[in-house]
Design a protein around this motif. Structure first.
Motif, PDB file in Angstrom:
ATOM      1  N   ASN A 114       0.829  -1.196   0.000  1.00  0.00           N
ATOM      2  CA  ASN A 114       0.000   0.000   0.000  1.00  0.00           C
ATOM      3  C   ASN A 114       0.869   1.254   0.000  1.00  0.00           C
ATOM      4  N   GLU A 115       0.546   2.205  -0.903  1.00  0.00           N
ATOM      5  CA  GLU A 115       1.352   3.425  -1.025  1.00  0.00           C
ATOM      6  C   GLU A 115       1.430   4.191   0.288  1.00  0.00           C
ATOM      7  N   ASN A 116       0.327   4.210   1.056  1.00  0.00           N
ATOM      8  CA  ASN A 116       0.309   4.962   2.312  1.00  0.00           C
ATOM      9  C   ASN A 116       1.197   4.333   3.381  1.00  0.00           C
ATOM     10  N   GLU A 117       1.565   3.073   3.176  1.00  0.00           N
ATOM     11  CA  GLU A 117       2.412   2.394   4.145  1.00  0.00           C
ATOM     12  C   GLU A 117       3.845   2.229   3.654  1.00  0.00           C
ATOM     13  N   SER A 118       4.133   2.750   2.468  1.00  0.00           N
ATOM     14  CA  SER A 118       5.483   2.614   1.920  1.00  0.00           C
ATOM     15  C   SER A 118       6.477   3.380   2.784  1.00  0.00           C
ATOM     16  N   PRO A 119       7.638   2.819   3.013  1.00  0.00           N
ATOM     17  CA  PRO A 119       8.628   3.491   3.864  1.00  0.00           C
ATOM     18  C   PRO A 119       9.278   4.669   3.153  1.00  0.00           C
ATOM     19  N   ASP A 120       9.787   5.613   3.935  1.00  0.00           N
ATOM     20  CA  ASP A 120      10.594   6.692   3.378  1.00  0.00           C
ATOM     21  C   ASP A 120      11.992   6.195   3.046  1.00  0.00           C
ATOM     22  N   ILE A 121      12.462   5.255   3.864  1.00  0.00           N
ATOM     23  CA  ILE A 121      13.828   4.762   3.742  1.00  0.00           C
ATOM     24  C   ILE A 121      13.824   3.246   3.898  1.00  0.00           C
ATOM     25  N   PRO A 147      11.659  -2.657  11.693  1.00  0.00           N
ATOM     26  CA  PRO A 147      11.068  -1.488  11.046  1.00  0.00           C
ATOM     27  C   PRO A 147      10.447  -0.554  12.081  1.00  0.00           C
ATOM     28  N   GLY A 148      10.237   0.687  11.674  1.00  0.00           N
ATOM     29  CA  GLY A 148       9.625   1.652  12.585  1.00  0.00           C
ATOM     30  C   GLY A 148       9.962   3.067  12.184  1.00  0.00           C
ATOM     31  N   VAL A 149       9.677   4.013  13.082  1.00  0.00           N
ATOM     32  CA  VAL A 149      10.015   5.416  12.870  1.00  0.00           C
ATOM     33  C   VAL A 149      11.142   5.767  13.836  1.00  0.00           C
ATOM     34  N   TYR A 150      12.273   6.174  13.292  1.00  0.00           N
ATOM     35  CA  TYR A 150      13.450   6.483  14.104  1.00  0.00           C
ATOM     36  C   TYR A 150      13.770   7.971  13.954  1.00  0.00           C
ATOM     37  N   LYS A 151      13.747   8.690  15.073  1.00  0.00           N
ATOM     38  CA  LYS A 151      13.895  10.144  15.031  1.00  0.00           C
ATOM     39  C   LYS A 151      15.347  10.605  14.974  1.00  0.00           C
ATOM     40  N   ASP A 152      16.286   9.710  15.197  1.00  0.00           N
ATOM     41  CA  ASP A 152      17.687  10.110  15.200  1.00  0.00           C
ATOM     42  C   ASP A 152      18.491   9.077  14.427  1.00  0.00           C
ATOM     43  N   LEU A 153      18.099   8.899  13.185  1.00  0.00           N
ATOM     44  CA  LEU A 153      18.644   7.846  12.353  1.00  0.00           C
ATOM     45  C   LEU A 153      19.948   8.267  11.686  1.00  0.00           C
ATOM     46  N   ASN A 158      25.339   4.101   1.372  1.00  0.00           N
ATOM     47  CA  ASN A 158      25.592   2.951   0.519  1.00  0.00           C
ATOM     48  C   ASN A 158      24.559   1.858   0.772  1.00  0.00           C
ATOM     49  N   ALA A 159      23.883   1.414  -0.294  1.00  0.00           N
ATOM     50  CA  ALA A 159      22.898   0.329  -0.222  1.00  0.00           C
ATOM     51  C   ALA A 159      21.639   0.704   0.545  1.00  0.00           C
ATOM     52  N   THR A 160      21.333   1.992   0.624  1.00  0.00           N
ATOM     53  CA  THR A 160      20.118   2.458   1.286  1.00  0.00           C
ATOM     54  C   THR A 160      19.217   3.140   0.251  1.00  0.00           C
ATOM     55  N   ALA A 161      17.987   2.690   0.163  1.00  0.00           N
ATOM     56  CA  ALA A 161      17.027   3.257  -0.793  1.00  0.00           C
ATOM     57  C   ALA A 161      16.202   4.336  -0.101  1.00  0.00           C
ATOM     58  N   ILE A 162      16.131   5.514  -0.732  1.00  0.00           N
ATOM     59  CA  ILE A 162      15.393   6.639  -0.163  1.00  0.00           C
ATOM     60  C   ILE A 162      14.367   7.115  -1.178  1.00  0.00           C
ATOM     61  N   ARG A 163      13.153   7.335  -0.714  1.00  0.00           N
ATOM     62  CA  ARG A 163      12.095   7.809  -1.601  1.00  0.00           C
ATOM     63  C   ARG A 163      12.504   9.144  -2.235  1.00  0.00           C
ATOM     64  N   LEU A 164      12.244   9.292  -3.525  1.00  0.00           N
ATOM     65  CA  LEU A 164      12.636  10.519  -4.228  1.00  0.00           C
ATOM     66  C   LEU A 164      11.987  11.751  -3.603  1.00  0.00           C
ATOM     67  N   ALA A 165      10.722  11.638  -3.201  1.00  0.00           N
ATOM     68  CA  ALA A 165      10.035  12.772  -2.589  1.00  0.00           C
ATOM     69  C   ALA A 165      10.696  13.185  -1.280  1.00  0.00           C
ATOM     70  N   ILE A 193      12.817  16.813   9.014  1.00  0.00           N
ATOM     71  CA  ILE A 193      11.514  16.949   8.348  1.00  0.00           C
ATOM     72  C   ILE A 193      10.563  15.810   8.712  1.00  0.00           C
ATOM     73  N   GLY A 194      11.037  14.869   9.503  1.00  0.00           N
ATOM     74  CA  GLY A 194      10.153  13.829  10.026  1.00  0.00           C
ATOM     75  C   GLY A 194       9.767  12.752   9.049  1.00  0.00           C
ATOM     76  N   ARG A 195      10.496  12.636   7.952  1.00  0.00           N
ATOM     77  CA  ARG A 195      10.183  11.573   6.992  1.00  0.00           C
ATOM     78  C   ARG A 195      11.145  10.412   7.222  1.00  0.00           C
ATOM     79  N   ASN A 196      10.950   9.733   8.314  1.00  0.00           N
ATOM     80  CA  ASN A 196      11.908   8.698   8.697  1.00  0.00           C
ATOM     81  C   ASN A 196      11.217   7.387   9.073  1.00  0.00           C
ATOM     82  N   ARG A 197      10.201   7.034   8.265  1.00  0.00           N
ATOM     83  CA  ARG A 197       9.580   5.717   8.419  1.00  0.00           C
ATOM     84  C   ARG A 197      10.480   4.699   7.721  1.00  0.00           C
ATOM     85  N   VAL A 198      10.943   3.716   8.479  1.00  0.00           N
ATOM     86  CA  VAL A 198      12.046   2.860   8.055  1.00  0.00           C
ATOM     87  C   VAL A 198      11.614   1.406   7.927  1.00  0.00           C
ATOM     88  N   ARG A 199      12.129   0.753   6.902  1.00  0.00           N
ATOM     89  CA  ARG A 199      12.112  -0.704   6.791  1.00  0.00           C
ATOM     90  C   ARG A 199      13.548  -1.171   6.690  1.00  0.00           C
TER      91      ARG A 199
END
Length: 212
Positions: A114-121, A147-153, A158-165, A193-199
């Motif tokens: 689901n797009e709404n559940e897609s991770p930022d990172i 997985p989760g939301v990490y505020k101080d990540l 290297n080898a980390t995928a980040i959403r273009l947005a 900016i708080g976009r740190n929903r992680v898988r």
């Protein structure tokens, strides 16, 4: 779609492990290989599309952050969906083809829901030579294992995928040539900016640590 950007220019032999992988991943992965040309103009543009990867001309005199931003801007301007597509950097081409294929399939699994559940990172663990690199939470030095939301990540880019947005929202990569640790700087701004929903991809990928 995951756009896998190699930072080191390689010869055709070293690129052989990625041949056919775009098809084997159902078209969810696109590989971009740099061609460094010293023009003195900061030139950067897509050169041509080959069977298994795209070539991208980039000025070697640019700092690492500027190179990444040029590619990011080009991707956003070529029909990508910034909310659903990801950019991932790899310093070199992994040489174990089967390991790379399974690792990419794990990445795809994390973004195909689901797009709404897609991770930022999507964090990938890497092995470079004898060193295993794990993503951490800066304050506690805690290794991220779920997985989760990490505020101080913080982790290696290297080898980390980040959403273009997410990349565009935080201002992309720093272009300060004097900055050491441009990946840590990037994650600090993502944290703000708080976009740190992680898988997290549990199986590591082996990335060559030497030079060509």
């Amino acid at each position: 779609m995951i756009y896998v950007i190699f930072l080191r220019e390689s010869n055709h032999q070293r690129l052989s492990p990625i041949v056919g992988l775009q098809q084997e991943t159902g078209g969810y992965v696109r590989f971009i290989h740099p061609v460094y040309r010293g023009t003195g103009t900061g030139e950067s543009r897509f050169l041509c599309s080959r069977h298994s990867y795209d070539e991208y001309v980039i000025d070697p005199d640019l700092d690492a952050g500027s190179r990444c931003n040029r590619i990011l801007d080009a991707l956003v301007g070529t029909g990508t969906d910034p909310d659903r597509d990801y950019m991932m950097l790899l310093t070199d081409v992994p040489q174990d083809r089967e390991e790379l294929l399974q690792w990419l399939r794990s990445m795809i699994h994390e973004i195909s829901g689901n797009e709404n559940e897609s991770p930022d990172i999507i964090l990938g663990k890497t092995v470079c030579g004898s060193t295993s690199l794990d993503p951490i939470v800066i304050e506690s030095r805690e290794v991220i294992r779920s997985p989760g939301v990490y505020k101080d990540l913080s982790c290696s880019i290297n080898a980390t995928a980040i959403r273009l947005a997410t990349l565009k929202a935080c201002g992309g990569f720093s272009e300060d040539p004097k900055l050491e640790g441009y990946d840590m700087d990037l994650f600090q701004r993502i944290n703000k900016i708080g976009r740190n929903r992680v898988r997290l991809i549990q199986n590591p990928i082996t990335v060559p640590s030497g030079t060509n």
